[in-house]
Write an enzyme that holds these catalytic residues in place. Sequence first.
Site, short mmCIF file in Angstrom:
data_model
loop_
_atom_site.label_atom_id
_atom_site.label_comp_id
_atom_site.label_asym_id
_atom_site.label_seq_id
_atom_site.Cartn_x
_atom_site.Cartn_y
_atom_site.Cartn_z
N VAL A 156 0.84 -1.20 0.00
CA VAL A 156 0.00 0.00 0.00
C VAL A 156 0.87 1.25 0.00
O VAL A 156 2.08 1.18 0.27
CB VAL A 156 -0.96 0.02 1.22
CG1 VAL A 156 -1.93 -1.14 1.17
CG2 VAL A 156 -0.18 0.00 2.52
N CYS A 157 0.26 2.38 -0.31
CA CYS A 157 0.97 3.67 -0.27
C CYS A 157 1.35 3.97 1.17
O CYS A 157 0.60 3.63 2.07
CB CYS A 157 0.07 4.78 -0.79
SG CYS A 157 -0.33 4.64 -2.54
N PRO A 158 2.48 4.56 1.43
CA PRO A 158 3.47 5.09 0.50
C PRO A 158 4.54 4.08 0.12
O PRO A 158 5.45 4.40 -0.63
CB PRO A 158 4.09 6.26 1.26
CG PRO A 158 4.11 5.76 2.68
CD PRO A 158 2.81 4.97 2.81
N TYR A 159 4.42 2.84 0.60
CA TYR A 159 5.47 1.85 0.35
C TYR A 159 5.61 1.51 -1.13
O TYR A 159 6.70 1.22 -1.60
CB TYR A 159 5.22 0.58 1.17
CG TYR A 159 5.13 0.88 2.64
CD1 TYR A 159 6.25 1.27 3.36
CD2 TYR A 159 3.91 0.83 3.30
CE1 TYR A 159 6.15 1.58 4.71
CE2 TYR A 159 3.81 1.14 4.65
CZ TYR A 159 4.94 1.52 5.34
OH TYR A 159 4.86 1.83 6.67
#
Length: 95
Positions: free
Chosen positions: A16-19
Site C-alpha cells: 500500500v501507499c506510500p510503500y
Amino acid sequence: MSDRAPPETLDLSGEVCPYTFVRAKLRLEELPLGAELHILVDHAPAAENVPRSLAAEGQEVVSVAPEGARWRIVAIKRSEPHLMAKRRFDAMKSG
C-alpha cells in the site's frame, strides 16, 4: 539489434501507499538511465500516486494500464537521485 536491457518487472501486489512509491523509487535508483521498469500494483491509490510521484522525481511515466484487479505502471529512468538525498540515505543505511 537494440542494446537496451529487457524491461524489469517489480510486483508490488499487496503493498500500500506510500510503500509502493518508495519501493519503486528505490528500484529505479538502482537501474541505469534509460532502463524501463514495469511496476504492478493492486492498491487503487497507488495507481495514481506512484506515477505522479515518479514524474515529480524526474522519471518518465509511459503508461498506467489496468490489468484485471491490478495496474501496470511503465516508467523509464530519466534522472539520477539528487546527490544530497542519496548521501542522507547512504548515511542512514550505514549508521
